[in-house]
Structure formats: C-alpha cells, structure tokens
Write a protein that holds these residues in place. Structure first.
Motif, PDB file in Angstrom:
ATOM      1  N   TYR A  91     -15.047  20.747 -45.512  1.00  0.00           N
ATOM      2  CA  TYR A  91     -14.249  19.956 -44.583  1.00  0.00           C
ATOM      3  C   TYR A  91     -13.170  20.820 -43.924  1.00  0.00           C
ATOM      4  O   TYR A  91     -13.041  20.859 -42.696  1.00  0.00           O
ATOM      5  CB  TYR A  91     -13.643  18.798 -45.371  1.00  0.00           C
ATOM      6  CG  TYR A  91     -12.646  17.929 -44.673  1.00  0.00           C
ATOM      7  CD1 TYR A  91     -12.983  17.242 -43.505  1.00  0.00           C
ATOM      8  CD2 TYR A  91     -11.364  17.755 -45.192  1.00  0.00           C
ATOM      9  CE1 TYR A  91     -12.062  16.413 -42.897  1.00  0.00           C
ATOM     10  CE2 TYR A  91     -10.449  16.927 -44.595  1.00  0.00           C
ATOM     11  CZ  TYR A  91     -10.792  16.261 -43.443  1.00  0.00           C
ATOM     12  OH  TYR A  91      -9.880  15.438 -42.847  1.00  0.00           O
ATOM     13  N   ILE A  92     -12.434  21.562 -44.744  1.00  0.00           N
ATOM     14  CA  ILE A  92     -11.364  22.403 -44.203  1.00  0.00           C
ATOM     15  C   ILE A  92     -11.960  23.500 -43.322  1.00  0.00           C
ATOM     16  O   ILE A  92     -11.512  23.734 -42.202  1.00  0.00           O
ATOM     17  CB  ILE A  92     -10.529  23.015 -45.348  1.00  0.00           C
ATOM     18  CG1 ILE A  92      -9.796  21.900 -46.097  1.00  0.00           C
ATOM     19  CG2 ILE A  92      -9.544  24.040 -44.809  1.00  0.00           C
ATOM     20  CD1 ILE A  92      -9.112  22.352 -47.366  1.00  0.00           C
ATOM     21  N   LEU A  93     -13.007  24.150 -43.828  1.00  0.00           N
ATOM     22  CA  LEU A  93     -13.606  25.270 -43.094  1.00  0.00           C
ATOM     23  C   LEU A  93     -14.146  24.815 -41.735  1.00  0.00           C
ATOM     24  O   LEU A  93     -13.813  25.389 -40.693  1.00  0.00           O
ATOM     25  CB  LEU A  93     -14.733  25.888 -43.936  1.00  0.00           C
ATOM     26  CG  LEU A  93     -15.360  27.131 -43.325  1.00  0.00           C
ATOM     27  CD1 LEU A  93     -14.419  28.312 -43.495  1.00  0.00           C
ATOM     28  CD2 LEU A  93     -16.708  27.442 -43.968  1.00  0.00           C
ATOM     29  N   ILE A  94     -14.982  23.760 -41.746  1.00  0.00           N
ATOM     30  CA  ILE A  94     -15.609  23.334 -40.489  1.00  0.00           C
ATOM     31  C   ILE A  94     -14.556  22.803 -39.519  1.00  0.00           C
ATOM     32  O   ILE A  94     -14.597  23.105 -38.322  1.00  0.00           O
ATOM     33  CB  ILE A  94     -16.711  22.288 -40.755  1.00  0.00           C
ATOM     34  CG1 ILE A  94     -17.789  22.884 -41.658  1.00  0.00           C
ATOM     35  CG2 ILE A  94     -17.350  21.836 -39.444  1.00  0.00           C
ATOM     36  CD1 ILE A  94     -18.852  21.904 -42.083  1.00  0.00           C
ATOM     37  N   CYS A  95     -13.608  22.008 -40.012  1.00  0.00           N
ATOM     38  CA  CYS A  95     -12.561  21.490 -39.131  1.00  0.00           C
ATOM     39  C   CYS A  95     -11.786  22.630 -38.478  1.00  0.00           C
ATOM     40  O   CYS A  95     -11.476  22.583 -37.290  1.00  0.00           O
ATOM     41  CB  CYS A  95     -11.584  20.608 -39.904  1.00  0.00           C
ATOM     42  SG  CYS A  95     -12.113  18.909 -40.055  1.00  0.00           S
ATOM     43  N   CYS A  96     -11.463  23.668 -39.252  1.00  0.00           N
ATOM     44  CA  CYS A  96     -10.686  24.779 -38.697  1.00  0.00           C
ATOM     45  C   CYS A  96     -11.506  25.553 -37.665  1.00  0.00           C
ATOM     46  O   CYS A  96     -11.014  25.850 -36.577  1.00  0.00           O
ATOM     47  CB  CYS A  96     -10.206  25.722 -39.803  1.00  0.00           C
ATOM     48  SG  CYS A  96      -8.772  25.074 -40.664  1.00  0.00           S
ATOM     49  N   VAL A  97     -12.752  25.875 -38.003  1.00  0.00           N
ATOM     50  CA  VAL A  97     -13.589  26.644 -37.078  1.00  0.00           C
ATOM     51  C   VAL A  97     -13.818  25.852 -35.789  1.00  0.00           C
ATOM     52  O   VAL A  97     -13.597  26.349 -34.672  1.00  0.00           O
ATOM     53  CB  VAL A  97     -14.939  27.010 -37.734  1.00  0.00           C
ATOM     54  CG1 VAL A  97     -15.892  27.601 -36.705  1.00  0.00           C
ATOM     55  CG2 VAL A  97     -14.717  27.980 -38.884  1.00  0.00           C
ATOM     56  N   LEU A  98     -14.217  24.584 -35.967  1.00  0.00           N
ATOM     57  CA  LEU A  98     -14.497  23.740 -34.805  1.00  0.00           C
ATOM     58  C   LEU A  98     -13.225  23.494 -33.993  1.00  0.00           C
ATOM     59  O   LEU A  98     -13.221  23.586 -32.762  1.00  0.00           O
ATOM     60  CB  LEU A  98     -15.084  22.416 -35.294  1.00  0.00           C
ATOM     61  CG  LEU A  98     -15.748  21.523 -34.265  1.00  0.00           C
ATOM     62  CD1 LEU A  98     -16.904  22.241 -33.613  1.00  0.00           C
ATOM     63  CD2 LEU A  98     -16.230  20.231 -34.934  1.00  0.00           C
ATOM     64  N   GLY A  99     -12.132  23.192 -34.706  1.00  0.00           N
ATOM     65  CA  GLY A  99     -10.861  22.925 -34.028  1.00  0.00           C
ATOM     66  C   GLY A  99     -10.396  24.118 -33.230  1.00  0.00           C
ATOM     67  O   GLY A  99      -9.980  23.996 -32.068  1.00  0.00           O
ATOM     68  N   LEU A 100     -10.515  25.309 -33.817  1.00  0.00           N
ATOM     69  CA  LEU A 100     -10.083  26.524 -33.118  1.00  0.00           C
ATOM     70  C   LEU A 100     -10.970  26.790 -31.909  1.00  0.00           C
ATOM     71  O   LEU A 100     -10.479  27.095 -30.816  1.00  0.00           O
ATOM     72  CB  LEU A 100     -10.116  27.717 -34.079  1.00  0.00           C
ATOM     73  CG  LEU A 100      -9.706  29.057 -33.478  1.00  0.00           C
ATOM     74  CD1 LEU A 100      -8.258  29.011 -33.022  1.00  0.00           C
ATOM     75  CD2 LEU A 100      -9.891  30.189 -34.486  1.00  0.00           C
ATOM     76  N   ALA A 101     -12.287  26.647 -32.101  1.00  0.00           N
ATOM     77  CA  ALA A 101     -13.214  26.895 -30.996  1.00  0.00           C
ATOM     78  C   ALA A 101     -12.933  25.938 -29.840  1.00  0.00           C
ATOM     79  O   ALA A 101     -12.836  26.366 -28.682  1.00  0.00           O
ATOM     80  CB  ALA A 101     -14.660  26.739 -31.477  1.00  0.00           C
ATOM     81  N   LEU A 102     -12.761  24.667 -30.138  1.00  0.00           N
ATOM     82  CA  LEU A 102     -12.511  23.687 -29.085  1.00  0.00           C
ATOM     83  C   LEU A 102     -11.179  23.961 -28.403  1.00  0.00           C
ATOM     84  O   LEU A 102     -11.056  23.844 -27.174  1.00  0.00           O
ATOM     85  CB  LEU A 102     -12.528  22.270 -29.652  1.00  0.00           C
ATOM     86  CG  LEU A 102     -13.886  21.757 -30.114  1.00  0.00           C
ATOM     87  CD1 LEU A 102     -13.748  20.380 -30.747  1.00  0.00           C
ATOM     88  CD2 LEU A 102     -14.862  21.706 -28.952  1.00  0.00           C
ATOM     89  N   ALA A 103     -10.174  24.356 -29.190  1.00  0.00           N
ATOM     90  CA  ALA A 103      -8.863  24.643 -28.599  1.00  0.00           C
ATOM     91  C   ALA A 103      -8.965  25.816 -27.635  1.00  0.00           C
ATOM     92  O   ALA A 103      -8.421  25.779 -26.526  1.00  0.00           O
ATOM     93  CB  ALA A 103      -7.837  24.926 -29.689  1.00  0.00           C
TER      94      ALA A 103
END
Lengths: 300, 301
Positions: A88-100
C-alpha cells in the motif's frame, strides 16, 4: 479610591487574565486526558487481566500476550498487515509521485484532473469497499464482463481466493488514497527552487537526470509525511476490510483491527483483544511519536 | 504536517524549467487521461448499475449503460430495502448521520478555535506538551479506547444513542480541529493581539473582534475535515449504536452484507451513492476552499 484598592482590582484582573485562557482550554484537555490517555491506561491494564465477556480485574501477568502470539489468527493478521502495509505504501508513493510529476508539466485543465484524482479520498471506506466488492466479484464483475466480451477463459477471482484476497484490499485502498499522496507530492514539487535546476540544465542534464538527481531528493519531507500518514492508515485499516471481504475468505484477510474487534466483542476474549490493541498502539506510537516530536520542535 | 494536501499554481515549480517535446506531451496527456478513467471507473460502475434492473447486472452487463433505465433501485434503497432486521430503507439512518454530524462538527470546530487561540496567543508554561498530548490523541488506534468507551457511555446513560455518538466524535475530533486552528493562528500577528490587550480588551473580546473575523479560511478547512471524517466513520458507529441509532455507513454495510434473499446489487450501488453524496458534494463545492485554506494555514507538507 485608595491606592491599595486600585492595585487590588488590577491584581484580580491580572489573575483573571492569567487563569481564563487555561480555564477555556481545560475542558478539552480534561476530555482528552480521560478519554484518550485514561482509556489507554485502562485497556493496557485489561490486557493483563482475565477479562472475558466483561472487564474483570484479576491479574494474570503476561498470559494474554503469550496466548496472543501463539494464535494462528494473530499470526495471519500480522502477516497480512505487513503485506498490505508495505504494498500500500509503496504503490501509493510510486503512483502518487508519478502522477504529481505528470501533472506538474503545465497541463491544461490541471485543476479538473486533480479533482478527479482526489475525489476518492472524500468517500467512506464502506462505499469504496462496496463498489470494489461487486466490481471484483467473479460472478458479476470484471471477470463476467470480460467473458461476456468474448474472452471466455479470462479469470480474475482474487477476491474469492485465500492466497490472493489480501491484494484486492491493496487495490481498493490504493485507489482511494493515491490521489491524496499525489497532492502531497505536487505541493512539494511546487515548492522547489528552480535556480539549481536551471544551472543543471545549462550543464546539459537530461530531464530524467534533473528529476532523479535534483527534484526527487528535495521531496524528502513529502515522502516522510506520506509514509507516516499511509503507515498509520494501514495499521488502523478496519472499515475497508469489513466492507470488501469481511476478513475472508475464511480468515485470509483478517488484519489486527478486525482481529481485535472479533476477539473482544464476538469471541468474548477481552483480555486478548486488549493485548492486541496494545500492540497496535505500540506500532503506531513507534511511527508517530518521533514524527510529531520533530514537527513540534521545528515549529518552536 | 501530516494533513497536507496543498497545491497551487503559485508558479515557482520545478517544471518552469523542464521542457518537453510534442511527442512526450502526447504521452503525458494519454497517461493522465487513462488515470482519470481509472479513478472514475468505480464511480461509473456505481452510477450505471444503480439505474438498471438486476437482471442486466446478473447477465454480465456491469460495464454497459442501462438498457432499461429505472429509478426503482434508488427508491428501494431510500425507503423500502431490508436493512438489518427491518425493511425501512436507508432513510432513517441518513437522518441519524445528519443528526450526528451537525452538532459534532459545530462543537468540535468552536472548541478547536478557542484552543488554538489559547495555545498561540495566551501561551503558558507547558503549552507545547498540552498541544502534543492533544495531537497524539488524533492518531491512536481507536481499538485502544473501544472497551472503556462502551462502559463509559453506559455509565453516562447515552449508550446506543445518537447523542452518545456525537459525544464520541466530539472527544476524538478536538485534536484535529485544535491542530488546524493552532497552525493558522500562529501566523496571525501577535502584535495586534498585544495592542488590543493594552487597550484593555479582554480574552473573549479579542477572540470575537480580532481572531474570529479572519478565521474564515481555516474554519472551512476544519468543517470539511470534521464533516468528512465523522460522516465516513464506521468503527464508532458499529461499536456504539443500536438498531435505531445507526449511522449511514453502518446501515449501508448491513444492507450490502445481508445474506438473506437475492443480492440486489443495483440497490446496493444506489445506497452506496447515497452514503457518498454528502461528502462528495462538500468536496466538489468546497474542495477549492479546502486547498486554499490549507495554504493560508501553512499546514506544510
């Protein structure tokens, strides 16, 4: 009017001025002292007692904790929260950073897209759980739909499988929170000083190198905040599991929060339930206390 | 702080410098749109399936638009579906949630404003510790308070009632509302408060005349935050309510999980949208103010 009278009145005014603020703060503080810290002490105490269906005060030492750690159900819950939490933490961070980063490229209609990415955060986990529960249900959801489109051997029944069900929780939780993480990173990106970047660009650094070497390292505070928020949400996760899988199939998706609830309120093992709650508190305190400490010290 | 969601178009971002070619812009837009579809997909599923007869869903048509448009699932979810033991629909529980949310949000916001005012403008020895204790209270796993709270509500005579739920949400909402107002008031010029004190203004006069008029932005943030959290709560609702005082989230879960009879997916989806509508509306109408208020309050990321 005598001098002593005046100073007496001033003294009273000073006293009032000194006490009134504390008086205003005291109801809130008293409530929190009793209902947070008093209750923590109470539950902690219960974890050393023979409480079953009701609180009881016969001390039994560490017995609840040894029982807890020997229970297979607790083992599953801990393993699940580790799998769920890290993914959860890993995917949210990767996805969140990519989208940002994608959204930070002077995008047209940025506000509109941001709204779409963020709206799941406004929903209750019960709503999210309901939507994903039926969407992932092989009988009517994705599997049935893809099959009806002609790919008749398509299979997606994770939610019914003991081994894979925990990953459906990750899917739904990531859907709900990743937009929020995106917003945290976007705020971080907007705060970066671009002088250094201009210099690096003149030196011929590629866009990729700019991000990797200059931008992402500067996002450390945003990573810290995201990690703390997500870890704390992962440990407390309860509603989503109840709505999505109910802890099943069997006990395949039990987490500590659902374990605590069922042992305390349906299995009448309050002592063990209190012990499991204590462990949850320790885990959260280990993450939150250092973070809050550094935040409060910085702000002084 | 932990609750940062602040984004602006304030300019000095990293990408003022980054240049992207036409090809990569095409890729960027494609990706952004694909993710829009991903985030909208569950909402689409909920909406279209709440408007079609059950048979269309059972036939594998979850992704399709309704063939025979019907509002019957909405009517059923609202006023006649089986929730728990009774066939009342979700309406009474929606009302419970409203009755619970409004006072809990109002009181916790007012208390938060007063606390924030004291903690920044009337500082005293140990105020940081007091604030730290209030703040940590926001983050504890509530499993730690369920057992004693159940007893306490019983002792107070409000177990299983809406006032009981209001009380619980109030107690555990104070920390966040204090956090918001404290961070906001910290930016507020203390000299103004000092000057008013020298002019003889008292504690409440200063609060009413000087602090409150400029508290709009942070009040909006606090109200949205508390409203969303309290409306969406499930754990307290499931633990401390009776059949007739259950909030919307608990009732929705009962509706969806009930194992008797045919699973009426369309009714479940309609109910889910009902439970989501208040917070979604708040987010769509006031979300902009939320972001702006967070910026004003310098709730940093």
């Amino acid at each position: 009017m005598s001098v002593s009278e005046i100073s007496g009145r001033a003294g009273r005014a000073d006293w009032l001025r000194d006490v009134l603020p504390k008086l205003v703060l005291s109801p809130s503080f008293a409530l929190v002292l009793i209902f947070v810290y008093g209750f923590i002490v109470f539950t902690f105490y219960l974890s050393f007692t023979d409480s079953r269906i009701l609180p009881s005060f016969g001390l039994v030492g560490w017995q609840n904790y040894t029982r807890l750690f020997s229970l297979r159900a607790w083992d599953i819950a801990v393993k699940n929260v580790l799998i769920f939490g890290s993914l959860y933490i890993l995917i949210c961070c990767v996805l969140g950073l990519a989208l940002a980063i994608l959204l930070d490229q002077k995008i047209r209609a940025e506000g509109f897209i941001r709204t779409i990415y963020l709206y799941p955060m406004a929903l209750s986990f019960i709503v999210t759980g309901t939507a994903w529960k039926w969407f992932l249900d092989p009988g009517i959801g994705l599997e049935a739909v893809v099959r009806s489109w002609g790919w008749t051997s398509f299979e997606f029944d994770w939610i019914k499988s003991s081994d894979m069900a925990i990953y459906t929780i990750v899917i739904a939780a990531v859907w709900q929170t990743s937009g929020f993480v995106m917003a945290m990173f976007l705020a971080g990106l907007r705060g970066i000083d671009n002088e250094v970047m201009k210099a690096a660009q003149i030196d011929g650094a590629s866009n990729w190198a700019l991000y990797r070497r200059i931008v992402i390292p500067q996002l450390r505070p945003a990573f810290m905040s995201a990690f703390v928020v997500l870890a704390h949400m992962a440990i407390k996760s309860y509603d989503l599991i109840i709505a999505l899988t109910g802890g099943g199939p069997g006990t395949a998706t039990e987490l500590p929060a659902t374990f605590m609830y069922s042992y305390t309120f349906t299995r009448n093992q309050m002592g063990i339930g209190a012990a499991s709650a204590t462990i949850m508190l320790m885990a959260i305190a280990a993450i939150m206390v250092p973070y809050l400490w550094s935040e409060l010290r910085e702000k002084k | 702080m932990a609750t940062a969601a602040a984004t602006t178009n304030a300019g000095a971002g990293a990408t003022q410098v980054i240049r992207t070619g036409a090809g990569s812009r095409y890729v960027i837009y494609t990706l952004l749109i694909l993710f829009c579809l991903y985030y909208l997909l569950p909402l689409y599923v909920m909406v279209v399936n709440s408007l079609k007869p059950l048979s269309e869903i059972q036939a594998g048509g979850m992704m399709a638009l309704p063939d025979a448009l019907t509002f019957a699932p909405w009517a059923s979810a609202w006023s006649s579906a089986q929730v728990g033991v009774e066939a009342t629909g979700l309406r009474p529980y929606f009302l419970n949630s409203i009755l619970m949310v409004v006072p809990a949000v109002a009181i916790s916001t007012v208390l938060g404003a007063l606390n924030g005012y004291v903690l920044t403008k009337w500082r005293f020895r140990g105020d940081t510790i007091v604030f730290g204790l209030l703040l940590f209270g926001c983050f504890i796993p509530f499993q730690m308070v369920l057992i004693p709270m159940a007893r306490m509500l019983g002792l107070m005579g409000i177990a299983g009632t809406v006032p009981g739920l209001i009380f619980v949400h109030l107690v555990y909402g104070i920390g966040f509302s204090t956090l918001y107002f404290r961070n906001y008031y910290q930016q507020f010029p203390t000299e103004l408060v000092r000057a008013a004190m020298i002019d003889g203004a008292g504690f409440f006069t200063i609060f009413r005349r000087i602090m409150l008029p400029s508290s709009g932005p942070i009040a909006v943030v606090c109200v949205i935050w508390q409203f969303t959290n309290i409306w969406n709560d499930f754990l307290f609702g499931a633990s401390f309510s009776d059949f007739d005082s259950q909030p919307m989230t608990v009732a929705l879960n009962n509706l969806v999980q009930s194992s008797t009879g045919v699973k009426e997916y369309n009714v479940h989806f309609a109910g889910a949208i009902m439970a989501a509508l208040p917070t979604l509306l708040v987010y769509i109408v006031a979300g902009r103010f939320f972001v702006r208020g967070l910026m004003a309050g310098s709730v940093k990321g």
